[in-house]
Design a protein around this motif. Structure first.
Motif, PDB file in Angstrom:
ATOM      1  N   MET A  21       0.798  -1.217   0.000  1.00 52.91           N
ATOM      2  CA  MET A  21       0.000   0.000   0.000  1.00 52.91           C
ATOM      3  C   MET A  21       0.839   1.279   0.000  1.00 52.91           C
ATOM      4  O   MET A  21       0.336   2.347   0.276  1.00 52.91           O
ATOM      5  CB  MET A  21      -0.918   0.007   1.231  1.00 52.91           C
ATOM      6  CG  MET A  21      -1.817  -1.204   1.349  1.00 52.91           C
ATOM      7  SD  MET A  21      -3.025  -1.309   0.044  1.00 52.91           S
ATOM      8  CE  MET A  21      -4.103   0.004   0.549  1.00 52.91           C
ATOM      9  N   ALA A  22       2.116   1.184  -0.297  1.00 55.73           N
ATOM     10  CA  ALA A  22       2.988   2.357  -0.239  1.00 55.73           C
ATOM     11  C   ALA A  22       2.577   3.398  -1.276  1.00 55.73           C
ATOM     12  O   ALA A  22       2.128   3.070  -2.361  1.00 55.73           O
ATOM     13  CB  ALA A  22       4.430   1.935  -0.477  1.00 55.73           C
ATOM     14  N   ASP A  27       7.726   5.626  -2.184  1.00 64.28           N
ATOM     15  CA  ASP A  27       8.514   4.677  -2.969  1.00 64.28           C
ATOM     16  C   ASP A  27       9.574   5.390  -3.791  1.00 64.28           C
ATOM     17  O   ASP A  27      10.702   4.915  -3.906  1.00 64.28           O
ATOM     18  CB  ASP A  27       7.619   3.860  -3.902  1.00 64.28           C
ATOM     19  CG  ASP A  27       6.890   2.740  -3.176  1.00 64.28           C
ATOM     20  OD1 ASP A  27       7.295   2.399  -2.046  1.00 64.28           O
ATOM     21  OD2 ASP A  27       5.923   2.210  -3.739  1.00 64.28           O
ATOM     22  N   GLN A  28       9.212   6.526  -4.348  1.00 66.15           N
ATOM     23  CA  GLN A  28      10.154   7.286  -5.165  1.00 66.15           C
ATOM     24  C   GLN A  28      11.310   7.813  -4.309  1.00 66.15           C
ATOM     25  O   GLN A  28      12.470   7.712  -4.709  1.00 66.15           O
ATOM     26  CB  GLN A  28       9.441   8.450  -5.854  1.00 66.15           C
ATOM     27  CG  GLN A  28      10.323   9.209  -6.815  1.00 66.15           C
ATOM     28  CD  GLN A  28       9.546  10.276  -7.578  1.00 66.15           C
ATOM     29  OE1 GLN A  28       8.339  10.422  -7.427  1.00 66.15           O
ATOM     30  NE2 GLN A  28      10.249  11.007  -8.394  1.00 66.15           N
ATOM     31  N   ASN A  33      16.933   7.522  -3.268  1.00 65.90           N
ATOM     32  CA  ASN A  33      17.969   7.730  -2.255  1.00 65.90           C
ATOM     33  C   ASN A  33      18.591   6.438  -1.730  1.00 65.90           C
ATOM     34  O   ASN A  33      19.362   6.472  -0.778  1.00 65.90           O
ATOM     35  CB  ASN A  33      17.385   8.534  -1.087  1.00 65.90           C
ATOM     36  CG  ASN A  33      17.004   9.922  -1.504  1.00 65.90           C
ATOM     37  OD1 ASN A  33      17.854  10.743  -1.814  1.00 65.90           O
ATOM     38  ND2 ASN A  33      15.708  10.201  -1.539  1.00 65.90           N
ATOM     39  N   ASN A  34      18.235   5.311  -2.355  1.00 67.80           N
ATOM     40  CA  ASN A  34      18.747   4.005  -1.918  1.00 67.80           C
ATOM     41  C   ASN A  34      18.580   3.811  -0.412  1.00 67.80           C
ATOM     42  O   ASN A  34      19.469   3.312   0.269  1.00 67.80           O
ATOM     43  CB  ASN A  34      20.217   3.832  -2.312  1.00 67.80           C
ATOM     44  CG  ASN A  34      20.409   3.873  -3.794  1.00 67.80           C
ATOM     45  OD1 ASN A  34      19.678   3.236  -4.539  1.00 67.80           O
ATOM     46  ND2 ASN A  34      21.399   4.633  -4.251  1.00 67.80           N
ATOM     47  N   SER A  74      11.630   9.149   7.259  1.00 69.46           N
ATOM     48  CA  SER A  74      10.189   9.429   7.185  1.00 69.46           C
ATOM     49  C   SER A  74       9.490   8.561   6.142  1.00 69.46           C
ATOM     50  O   SER A  74       8.407   8.029   6.388  1.00 69.46           O
ATOM     51  CB  SER A  74       9.954  10.907   6.861  1.00 69.46           C
ATOM     52  OG  SER A  74      10.435  11.713   7.903  1.00 69.46           O
ATOM     53  N   ALA A  75      10.102   8.425   4.980  1.00 69.69           N
ATOM     54  CA  ALA A  75       9.491   7.630   3.903  1.00 69.69           C
ATOM     55  C   ALA A  75       9.361   6.163   4.301  1.00 69.69           C
ATOM     56  O   ALA A  75       8.344   5.526   4.024  1.00 69.69           O
ATOM     57  CB  ALA A  75      10.304   7.771   2.613  1.00 69.69           C
ATOM     58  N   LEU A  76      10.376   5.620   4.960  1.00 75.13           N
ATOM     59  CA  LEU A  76      10.328   4.218   5.379  1.00 75.13           C
ATOM     60  C   LEU A  76       9.257   4.000   6.455  1.00 75.13           C
ATOM     61  O   LEU A  76       8.542   2.994   6.434  1.00 75.13           O
ATOM     62  CB  LEU A  76      11.698   3.756   5.859  1.00 75.13           C
ATOM     63  CG  LEU A  76      12.745   3.581   4.761  1.00 75.13           C
ATOM     64  CD1 LEU A  76      14.142   3.441   5.363  1.00 75.13           C
ATOM     65  CD2 LEU A  76      12.421   2.397   3.870  1.00 75.13           C
TER      66      LEU A  76
END
Length: 116
Positions: A21-22, A27-28, A33-34, A74-76
Motif C-alpha cells: 500500500m505504499a 517509494d520514489q 535515495n537508496n 520518514s518515507a520508510l
C-alpha cells in the motif's frame, strides 16, 4: 525473545517485499535515495523496534539513522504504516514516536562528546 523474532521476520519481509500500500511518493524517495541499503540490518531492526515498540536505541544506531537522513527515515516509516500488517497501529502515535526518535538521535549526534 519471541517478540524480537517476530519483528525480525516482519522487518525482513518488509525490506524484501516492500509494502503493498505504499504511496508513489514514498517509494520514489526510497528508490532515488537508496534508503533500503544505507543502514545495516541490525540497526534497521533496532530503529524499527524503537519506533513500533518500546525499545531504546543505541548511539551507534542513532548515528546510522542520522546518516540515513530524515527523508529516508520518514518515507520508510510511512511505507511501513501503509503495510496491512500494521493496520491496527495508530498512525499518529507511530509518527510521533518516529519524530521523537529522529530528534533524540539528532540531538545525540549533534551534542559534543565528553573529553576522555
Amino acid at each position: 525473545m519471541a517478540s524480537l523474532n517476530v519483528y525480525s521476520v516482519l522487518v525482513v519481509l518488509f525490506l524484501t517485499c516492500g509494502a503493498v500500500m505504499a504511496t508513489k511518493e514514498n517509494d520514489q524517495i526510497i528508490k532515488e535515495n537508496n534508503c533500503e541499503t544505507k543502514m545495516g540490518f541490525r540497526y534497521v531492526l533496532e530503529a524499527f523496534t524503537s519506533i513500533f515498540e518500546t525499545a531504546s536505541i543505541s548511539n551507534m544506531c542513532c548515528s546510522e539513522l542520522v546518516v540515513l537522513g530524515k527523508g529516508c527515515h520518514s518515507a520508510l516509516v510511512k511505507r511501513t504504516l501503509g503495510n496491512p500488517l500494521f493496520k491496527d497501529l495508530s498512525p499518529a502515535t507511530i509518527t510521533a514516536k518516529s519524530i521523537q526518535t529522529w530528534n533524540n538521535c539528532l540531538a545525540l549526534i549533534d551534542s559534543p562528546s565528553p573529553s576522555a
